[in-house]
Design a protein around this motif. Structure first.
Motif, PDB file in Angstrom:
ATOM      1  N   ARG A 256      20.774  61.176  70.540  1.00  0.00           N
ATOM      2  CA  ARG A 256      21.764  60.210  71.024  1.00  0.00           C
ATOM      3  C   ARG A 256      22.094  60.519  72.483  1.00  0.00           C
ATOM      4  O   ARG A 256      22.069  61.663  72.894  1.00  0.00           O
ATOM      5  N   THR A 257      22.425  59.478  73.232  1.00  0.00           N
ATOM      6  CA  THR A 257      22.858  59.685  74.606  1.00  0.00           C
ATOM      7  C   THR A 257      24.369  59.771  74.635  1.00  0.00           C
ATOM      8  O   THR A 257      25.050  59.350  73.708  1.00  0.00           O
ATOM      9  N   GLY A 258      24.899  60.300  75.714  1.00  0.00           N
ATOM     10  CA  GLY A 258      26.352  60.364  75.880  1.00  0.00           C
ATOM     11  C   GLY A 258      26.864  59.292  76.805  1.00  0.00           C
ATOM     12  O   GLY A 258      28.036  59.297  77.190  1.00  0.00           O
ATOM     13  N   THR A 259      25.996  58.350  77.178  1.00  0.00           N
ATOM     14  CA  THR A 259      26.390  57.282  78.089  1.00  0.00           C
ATOM     15  C   THR A 259      25.995  55.931  77.512  1.00  0.00           C
ATOM     16  O   THR A 259      25.159  55.840  76.613  1.00  0.00           O
ATOM     17  N   ALA A 260      26.602  54.884  78.043  1.00  0.00           N
ATOM     18  CA  ALA A 260      26.301  53.529  77.580  1.00  0.00           C
ATOM     19  C   ALA A 260      24.914  53.092  78.048  1.00  0.00           C
ATOM     20  O   ALA A 260      24.402  53.573  79.058  1.00  0.00           O
ATOM     21  N   SER A 261      24.311  52.186  77.312  1.00  0.00           N
ATOM     22  CA  SER A 261      23.005  51.623  77.665  1.00  0.00           C
ATOM     23  C   SER A 261      23.108  50.107  77.742  1.00  0.00           C
ATOM     24  O   SER A 261      23.853  49.482  76.977  1.00  0.00           O
TER      25      SER A 261
ATOM     26  N   PHE B  45      23.865  42.952  76.991  1.00  0.00           N
ATOM     27  CA  PHE B  45      25.153  43.493  76.597  1.00  0.00           C
ATOM     28  C   PHE B  45      25.098  45.010  76.686  1.00  0.00           C
ATOM     29  O   PHE B  45      24.016  45.601  76.815  1.00  0.00           O
ATOM     30  N   LEU B  46      26.254  45.622  76.605  1.00  0.00           N
ATOM     31  CA  LEU B  46      26.358  47.076  76.726  1.00  0.00           C
ATOM     32  C   LEU B  46      26.512  47.699  75.347  1.00  0.00           C
ATOM     33  O   LEU B  46      27.302  47.225  74.527  1.00  0.00           O
ATOM     34  N   VAL B  47      25.739  48.740  75.099  1.00  0.00           N
ATOM     35  CA  VAL B  47      25.863  49.507  73.852  1.00  0.00           C
ATOM     36  C   VAL B  47      26.545  50.825  74.193  1.00  0.00           C
ATOM     37  O   VAL B  47      26.026  51.622  74.963  1.00  0.00           O
ATOM     38  N   GLU B  48      27.712  51.041  73.638  1.00  0.00           N
ATOM     39  CA  GLU B  48      28.473  52.255  73.899  1.00  0.00           C
ATOM     40  C   GLU B  48      27.916  53.420  73.078  1.00  0.00           C
ATOM     41  O   GLU B  48      27.271  53.209  72.048  1.00  0.00           O
ATOM     42  N   PRO B  49      28.144  54.659  73.537  1.00  0.00           N
ATOM     43  CA  PRO B  49      27.711  55.819  72.747  1.00  0.00           C
ATOM     44  C   PRO B  49      28.257  55.759  71.321  1.00  0.00           C
ATOM     45  O   PRO B  49      29.434  55.453  71.116  1.00  0.00           O
ATOM     46  N   GLY B  50      27.395  55.996  70.359  1.00  0.00           N
ATOM     47  CA  GLY B  50      27.829  55.970  68.962  1.00  0.00           C
ATOM     48  C   GLY B  50      27.677  54.618  68.291  1.00  0.00           C
ATOM     49  O   GLY B  50      27.841  54.508  67.077  1.00  0.00           O
ATOM     50  N   GLU B  51      27.363  53.573  69.065  1.00  0.00           N
ATOM     51  CA  GLU B  51      27.158  52.240  68.497  1.00  0.00           C
ATOM     52  C   GLU B  51      25.680  51.992  68.208  1.00  0.00           C
ATOM     53  O   GLU B  51      24.815  52.499  68.915  1.00  0.00           O
ATOM     54  N   SER B  52      25.416  51.180  67.197  1.00  0.00           N
ATOM     55  CA  SER B  52      24.066  50.669  67.012  1.00  0.00           C
ATOM     56  C   SER B  52      23.919  49.410  67.851  1.00  0.00           C
ATOM     57  O   SER B  52      24.907  48.811  68.300  1.00  0.00           O
ATOM     58  N   ILE B  53      22.688  48.971  68.053  1.00  0.00           N
ATOM     59  CA  ILE B  53      22.444  47.745  68.817  1.00  0.00           C
ATOM     60  C   ILE B  53      23.080  46.550  68.123  1.00  0.00           C
ATOM     61  O   ILE B  53      23.697  45.692  68.774  1.00  0.00           O
ATOM     62  N   LEU B  54      22.968  46.486  66.800  1.00  0.00           N
ATOM     63  CA  LEU B  54      23.550  45.363  66.058  1.00  0.00           C
ATOM     64  C   LEU B  54      25.074  45.344  66.208  1.00  0.00           C
ATOM     65  O   LEU B  54      25.669  44.282  66.427  1.00  0.00           O
ATOM     66  N   GLU B  55      25.707  46.499  66.101  1.00  0.00           N
ATOM     67  CA  GLU B  55      27.163  46.560  66.248  1.00  0.00           C
ATOM     68  C   GLU B  55      27.604  46.073  67.617  1.00  0.00           C
ATOM     69  O   GLU B  55      28.578  45.322  67.751  1.00  0.00           O
ATOM     70  N   ALA B  56      26.890  46.505  68.654  1.00  0.00           N
ATOM     71  CA  ALA B  56      27.247  46.096  70.007  1.00  0.00           C
ATOM     72  C   ALA B  56      27.004  44.608  70.207  1.00  0.00           C
ATOM     73  O   ALA B  56      27.789  43.924  70.882  1.00  0.00           O
TER      74      ALA B  56
ATOM     75  N   ARG C 106      11.769  48.230  65.758  1.00  0.00           N
ATOM     76  CA  ARG C 106      12.956  49.020  65.462  1.00  0.00           C
ATOM     77  C   ARG C 106      13.925  48.168  64.646  1.00  0.00           C
ATOM     78  O   ARG C 106      13.864  46.941  64.680  1.00  0.00           O
ATOM     79  N   LEU C 107      14.813  48.812  63.906  1.00  0.00           N
ATOM     80  CA  LEU C 107      15.860  48.117  63.170  1.00  0.00           C
ATOM     81  C   LEU C 107      17.146  48.183  63.978  1.00  0.00           C
ATOM     82  O   LEU C 107      17.652  49.278  64.247  1.00  0.00           O
ATOM     83  N   SER C 108      17.677  47.045  64.360  1.00  0.00           N
ATOM     84  CA  SER C 108      18.851  47.050  65.233  1.00  0.00           C
ATOM     85  C   SER C 108      20.107  47.549  64.532  1.00  0.00           C
ATOM     86  O   SER C 108      21.035  48.017  65.186  1.00  0.00           O
ATOM     87  N   CYS C 109      20.125  47.517  63.187  1.00  0.00           N
ATOM     88  CA  CYS C 109      21.335  47.953  62.472  1.00  0.00           C
ATOM     89  C   CYS C 109      21.547  49.456  62.564  1.00  0.00           C
ATOM     90  O   CYS C 109      22.680  49.937  62.493  1.00  0.00           O
ATOM     91  N   VAL C 110      20.447  50.218  62.724  1.00  0.00           N
ATOM     92  CA  VAL C 110      20.566  51.673  62.892  1.00  0.00           C
ATOM     93  C   VAL C 110      19.967  52.121  64.226  1.00  0.00           C
ATOM     94  O   VAL C 110      19.912  53.311  64.509  1.00  0.00           O
ATOM     95  N   GLY C 111      19.520  51.155  65.030  1.00  0.00           N
ATOM     96  CA  GLY C 111      18.886  51.472  66.305  1.00  0.00           C
ATOM     97  C   GLY C 111      19.891  51.896  67.355  1.00  0.00           C
ATOM     98  O   GLY C 111      20.881  51.197  67.608  1.00  0.00           O
ATOM     99  N   VAL C 112      19.637  53.051  67.971  1.00  0.00           N
ATOM    100  CA  VAL C 112      20.521  53.600  69.000  1.00  0.00           C
ATOM    101  C   VAL C 112      19.720  53.797  70.291  1.00  0.00           C
ATOM    102  O   VAL C 112      18.766  54.580  70.297  1.00  0.00           O
ATOM    103  N   PRO C 113      20.068  53.102  71.372  1.00  0.00           N
ATOM    104  CA  PRO C 113      19.314  53.278  72.624  1.00  0.00           C
ATOM    105  C   PRO C 113      19.384  54.717  73.119  1.00  0.00           C
ATOM    106  O   PRO C 113      20.445  55.354  73.049  1.00  0.00           O
TER     107      PRO C 113
END
Length: 266
Positions: free
Chosen positions: A123-128, A167-178, A226-233
């Motif tokens: 996992r990254t510690g920054t937004a993607s 859109f921006l994906v925050e640390p700890g979010e999946s792509i689908l959530e964002a 990739r599956l966006s529901c569990v996908g983390v950039p």
């Protein structure tokens, strides 16, 4: 003038108090001594190591692979970390090496966590920033997922939401959530990595998938699905094509979506 070309000896010294294993400590001390002009044969004798090991270790440390080399010497199981995140081992090594831009203490803390047996997802510690393009919109214009300039063409075309956007994906979010947080309505069913409804294809960047259990290695490695529901950039930017779960290649992996269930109930 030192003999190391890629890595500053002062940075190696800064890592010395941060490492825990005798192997990593010896390797860093050997690299510092080599930079001061001590030959590999003498260093091999000092540290009771084969000269070939000394040469290979110095070469690995004096390279863009510095952090991943330290991680290996500290005992990080790159293969296990890669398997946990459904990534290629080289991608995980690249992720460790990107830590070189962080303060040494922060980078060392990440390495230490994985070295101590925390085989957790990358996992990254920054937004993607995620750029997305709908597959149907691309095909209507004669574009292919494999086009090198796919997203350049999408940016120049008269496309807007929901076909194209970012859109921006925050640390700890999946792509689908964002995506949902940004007001987008994307297909999903299980939300836990056990179906293909939310599948996307990664065109640029990379995405870890902790917890997925349905996509094959071929779909992940060759199709870059990739599956966006569990996908983390895990890169600063990611470009994806959505709507892939509707294709025939994923037909056997789909589940009824909540919207389908609601329509049946009505």
């Amino acid at each position: 003038m030192g003999r190391l070309d890629e890595v500053d000896a002062d940075r190696i010294r800064a890592w010395l108090p941060e490492v825990r294993s005798a192997e990593a400590t010896a390797a860093l001390m050997i690299a510092v001594a080599y930079d001061r002009g001590i030959g590999t044969a003498e260093l091999a004798s000092w540290y009771d190591r084969p000269e070939e090991w000394v040469e290979e270790t110095v070469d690995a440390l004096d390279s863009p692979r510095f952090v991943s080399t330290v991680a290996r010497l500290e005992g990080v199981d790159v293969e296990a970390v890669a398997a946990e995140s459904n990534l290629a081992p080289d991608t995980v090594r690249d992720w460790f090496d990107d830590l070189a831009d962080r303060p040494v203490a922060d980078a060392a803390d990440v390495v230490r966590r994985y070295a101590e047996g925390a085989v957790e997802p990358v996992r990254t510690g920054t937004a993607s920033t995620v750029y997305h393009l709908d597959r149907d919109a691309a095909e209507e214009r004669g574009w292919s997922v494999t086009d090198d300039d796919l997203f350049a063409k999408a940016a120049e075309a008269d496309l807007g939401l929901p076909e194209y956007g970012r859109f921006l994906v925050e640390p700890g979010e999946s792509i689908l959530e964002a995506a949902e947080r940004g007001g987008r309505s994307w297909p999903y069913a299980c939300r836990g990595g056990a179906c293909s409804n939310c599948a996307v294809v990664v065109v640029e960047g990379d995405v870890a998938m902790p917890g997925q259990s349905i996509l094959s290695d071929e779909q992940i490695r060759e199709s870059n699905a990739r599956l966006s529901c569990v996908g983390v950039p895990i890169t600063d930017e990611v470009k994806i094509v959505t709507g892939i779960g509707d294709t025939e290649a994923f037909a056997d992996l789909r589940l009824p979506s909540p919207s389908d269930t609601a329509e049946t109930s009505d």
